[in-house]
Design a protein around this motif. Structure first.
Motif, PDB file in Angstrom:
ATOM      1  N   ALA A  85      12.330   6.426   9.212  1.00  0.00           N
ATOM      2  CA  ALA A  85      11.116   6.596   8.409  1.00  0.00           C
ATOM      3  C   ALA A  85      10.545   5.247   7.998  1.00  0.00           C
ATOM      4  N   GLU A  86       9.233   5.182   7.875  1.00  0.00           N
ATOM      5  CA  GLU A  86       8.579   3.959   7.457  1.00  0.00           C
ATOM      6  C   GLU A  86       8.896   3.671   5.996  1.00  0.00           C
ATOM      7  N   PRO A  87       8.935   2.412   5.618  1.00  0.00           N
ATOM      8  CA  PRO A  87       9.193   2.090   4.213  1.00  0.00           C
ATOM      9  C   PRO A  87       8.097   2.636   3.322  1.00  0.00           C
ATOM     10  N   GLU A  88       8.446   2.947   2.085  1.00  0.00           N
ATOM     11  CA  GLU A  88       7.515   3.590   1.172  1.00  0.00           C
ATOM     12  C   GLU A  88       6.355   2.688   0.779  1.00  0.00           C
ATOM     13  N   ASP A  89       6.580   1.338   0.838  1.00  0.00           N
ATOM     14  CA  ASP A  89       5.517   0.445   0.407  1.00  0.00           C
ATOM     15  C   ASP A  89       4.478   0.210   1.495  1.00  0.00           C
ATOM     16  N   ASP A  90       4.643   0.789   2.656  1.00  0.00           N
ATOM     17  CA  ASP A  90       3.671   0.657   3.728  1.00  0.00           C
ATOM     18  C   ASP A  90       2.582   1.704   3.542  1.00  0.00           C
ATOM     19  N   ILE A  91       1.606   1.384   2.712  1.00  0.00           N
ATOM     20  CA  ILE A  91       0.563   2.324   2.322  1.00  0.00           C
ATOM     21  C   ILE A  91      -0.754   1.903   2.962  1.00  0.00           C
ATOM     22  N   GLU A  92      -1.425   2.846   3.553  1.00  0.00           N
ATOM     23  CA  GLU A  92      -2.721   2.594   4.163  1.00  0.00           C
ATOM     24  C   GLU A  92      -3.818   2.934   3.158  1.00  0.00           C
ATOM     25  N   ILE A  93      -4.655   1.961   2.874  1.00  0.00           N
ATOM     26  CA  ILE A  93      -5.763   2.140   1.938  1.00  0.00           C
ATOM     27  C   ILE A  93      -7.022   2.439   2.739  1.00  0.00           C
ATOM     28  N   ASN A  94      -7.588   3.592   2.526  1.00  0.00           N
ATOM     29  CA  ASN A  94      -8.828   3.974   3.202  1.00  0.00           C
ATOM     30  C   ASN A  94      -9.987   3.707   2.257  1.00  0.00           C
ATOM     31  N   TYR A  95     -10.742   2.650   2.554  1.00  0.00           N
ATOM     32  CA  TYR A  95     -11.784   2.214   1.625  1.00  0.00           C
ATOM     33  C   TYR A  95     -13.031   3.087   1.687  1.00  0.00           C
ATOM     34  N   ARG A  96     -13.278   3.782   2.765  1.00  0.00           N
ATOM     35  CA  ARG A  96     -14.409   4.713   2.916  1.00  0.00           C
ATOM     36  C   ARG A  96     -15.700   4.153   2.309  1.00  0.00           C
ATOM     37  N   PRO A  97     -16.211   3.046   2.836  1.00  0.00           N
ATOM     38  CA  PRO A  97     -17.414   2.439   2.230  1.00  0.00           C
ATOM     39  C   PRO A  97     -18.636   3.344   2.282  1.00  0.00           C
TER      40      PRO A  97
END
Length: 458
Positions: A85-97
Motif C-alpha cells: 500500500a502507498e504511504p498515507e502521506d502521499d496525498i493528491e491535491i486536486n486544485y480544480r481551478p
C-alpha cells in the motif's frame, strides 16, 4: 469582543423577519409586500444553492469511486496487500481551478455590478436568466458530448453563477431588512444554506441509481425555481429603494472589524478542514456547502438532525447575548467540538462542527455589517465572501507546507483557534474594564462643573 456603544440596543435577542417600512414611500402596499417577499424568497433560494454541485465533477467522482471499489475487491485476493500500500502521506491535491477560482471571482463580479450603475432589478435579471441559460447548455453538452474541456468551461460559468447568486441573496436580505432584523436574516440564510446542502447527497444517490446524469438535469429546475422567486419583485411597478441603514456607535470599530474578519477566516478554514476528513478527499471542498457523498437516507437524516442540534444550541446564545458575545460564544463552542473530535475521533462531533462554523461566520458577518457605512456595503460583501471561498486554497496551502499531513494541519488549525479564542476572552475582559473606567471618569459639563456618569454595561 465586547459591543461598546453609547446607546446599546439588544437587536440580536429577537429572531424575526418583521419588516418595518419607511414612511417616505408612496405606495404603502408595495412597501409592505416587497421587503417580505425579498426576505423569505432569499432564504429559500439560499437553501437551494446547496444543490449546485458541479455535474461533470459528480460524474467523474462516481466513476473514480466505482473504480476504487473494483480495485479493492481485486486486491483482496492477494496477500501482502498491506505491505504494498502507498504511504498515507502521499496525498493528491486536486486544485480544480475551474470551480474554486469561479467561486473566488463571483463575489467581486456581482458586488461590482451592484456598486455600479446597475439597479438591483437588472442584476437579478442578469444572474437569474443567465444561470438558467447556462444550465440548459450545460445539460445539452453533458448529455450529448464527452469533450472535457467544453464541460469544464460550462462548469466554470455555472459555478460562477451559483456563487454569485449566493452573494445576491444575502445582499437582498441585508438591504430589505431593517437594522433590528438584519442579524436574524443573515442567520436564517446560513441555517437554510447548510440544511439545503445536507439533503443533497441522499437525493442524488436515490436519483443516480436510475440515471447517472441526474445532476445535469437537477441544476436546471433549481435555477428555474430561483428565477421564479424573482418574479414577485419584478412584477411590482414600484419598489422601495435599497437602503442600508446603519447607526452603530462602537467605541473601537477598527479593533472589532479586525477581530470579526479573523473569525470569518478561521471559521472558513476550520470548516474546509473538517470536510476533508469527512469526505476522505473524494469530493469538492466548499466552505459551508459540504457534500457528504457517503450519506444514504439514514445518514442524511442524522446529518440534518446534527445540523438542527447545532443550530439550536447556538441559537440559545442569541436569546441572551448581544451580537459580539454571540460571536465569541459560538466560536468557542465550535472550537470545543473540534477538541472532542480530535480526542475521541468521533464523526458526530465533526458533523456538528460544520453548521457551528457556518453559524459563527454568519454572526461575524452580521457584526461587520453593523460597522459598515452605507457606501462600502458592496465592498465589504466582496471581501468577506471572497475570503470565505479562498479558504479552500488556504487549506491546500497549509497541507503543502505541513508535509502533506492532514493530521498536522487540523492540529495546527485548532491550535490557532485555541489561541485566538483565548485572546478574544482576554480582550473582552480588558475592554470591559476599559469601558468601566471611561464611564466612571468625571466629565466637565457645559457650566464648568464636574459630574460623574455611571452607566450599566448592557
Amino acid at each position: 469582543m465586547i459591543e461598546l456603544r453609547g446607546d446599546h440596543r439588544h437587536s440580536s435577542s429577537v429572531l424575526s423577519f418583521e419588516s418595518r417600512p419607511r414612511s417616505s414611500f408612496d405606495n404603502q402596499s408595495v412597501v409592505r409586500v416587497v421587503p417580505s417577499c425579498a426576505l423569505y424568497f432569499s432564504v429559500v433560494a439560499l437553501a437551494l444553492t446547496g444543490f449546485g454541485y458541479d455535474p461533470f465533477t459528480r460524474v467523474a467522482e462516481r466513476k473514480a469511486a466505482a473504480e476504487a471499489e473494483v480495485e479493492a475487491e481485486v486486491a483482496g485476493f492477494y496477500t501482502g496487500i498491506e505491505e504494498e500500500a502507498e504511504p498515507e502521506d502521499d496525498i493528491e491535491i486536486n486544485y480544480r481551478p475551474n470551480l474554486y477560482l469561479a467561486r473566488i471571482m463571483a463575489p467581486s463580479i456581482v458586488c461590482w455590478m451592484l456598486h455600479g450603475s446597475m439597479h438591483l432589478r437588472l442584476v437579478r435579471q442578469i444572474v437569474g436568466l443567465g444561470h438558467f441559460l447556462v444550465g440548459v447548455f450545460y445539460m445539452i453538452f453533458g448529455l450529448a458530448s464527452d469533450v472535457n474541456g467544453l464541460l469544464m468551461g460550462c462548469g466554470f460559468v455555472s459555478e460562477l453563477f451559483w456563487a454569485g447568486k449566493m452573494v445576491l441573496f444575502y445582499y437582498q436580505i441585508i438591504v430589505f431588512s431593517s437594522g433590528s432584523d438584519r442579524f436574524s436574516g443573515v442567520i436564517y440564510g446560513v441555517v437554510a444554506q447548510c440544511l439545503g446542502s445536507a439533503t443533497l447527497p441522499w437525493i442524488l444517490d436515490e436519483l443516480e441509481e436510475h440515471w447517472e446524469g441526474t445532476q445535469y438535469v437537477l441544476n436546471l429546475p433549481v435555477s428555474a425555481i430561483q428565477l421564479a422567486m424573482f418574479l414577485p419583485l419584478e412584477l411590482s411597478k414600484k419598489q422601495p429603494e435599497e437602503l442600508f441603514e446603519n447607526d452603530s456607535s462602537f467605541k473601537f470599530p477598527k479593533l472589532i472589524a479586525v477581530t470579526s474578519f479573523s473569525v470569518v477566516i478561521l471559521s472558513a478554514i476550520s470548516n474546509v478542514t473538517i470536510q476533508w476528513f469527512l469526505n476522505n478527499n473524494e469530493t469538492l471542498l466548499r466552505p459551508f456547502l459540504p457534500f457528504l457523498a457517503g450519506d444514504d437516507f439514514l445518514g442524511t437524516f442524522w446529518n440534518i438532525a446534527y445540523n438542527g442540534i447545532g443550530f439550536t444550541l447556538l441559537g440559545f446564545f442569541c436569546l441572551f447575548l448581544n451580537t459580539s458575545h454571540v460571536m465569541i460564544a459560538s466560536f468557542l463552542t465550535s472550537f470545543t467540538a473540534g477538541l472532542i473530535y480530535l480526542y475521541f475521533e468521533e464523526e458526530i462531533a465533526a458533523r456538528m462542527i460544520l453548521p457551528m462554523t457556518g453559524f459563527t461566520c454568519g454572526v461575524a458577518f452580521a457584526l461587520l455589517l453593523e460597522l459598515c457605512p452605507q457606501n462600502r456595503l458592496t465592498l465589504l460583501m466582496a471581501v468577506v465572501f471572497s475570503l470565505v471561498n479562498l479558504a479552500t486554497y488556504g487549506f491546500f496551502a497549509l497541507l503543502a507546507l505541513l508535509w502533506n499531513s492532514p493530521d498536522i494541519v487540523i492540529i495546527v488549525v485548532w491550535a490557532v483557534n485555541g489561541f485566538f479564542g483565548l485572546g478574544l476572552l482576554v480582550l473582552c475582559r480588558e475592554l470591559g474594564q476599559r469601558r468601566m473606567q471611561l464611564e466612571l471618569e468625571p466629565r466637565r459639563d457645559a457650566s464648568g462643573s464636574f459630574q460623574t456618569v455611571i452607566t450599566t454595561i448592557a
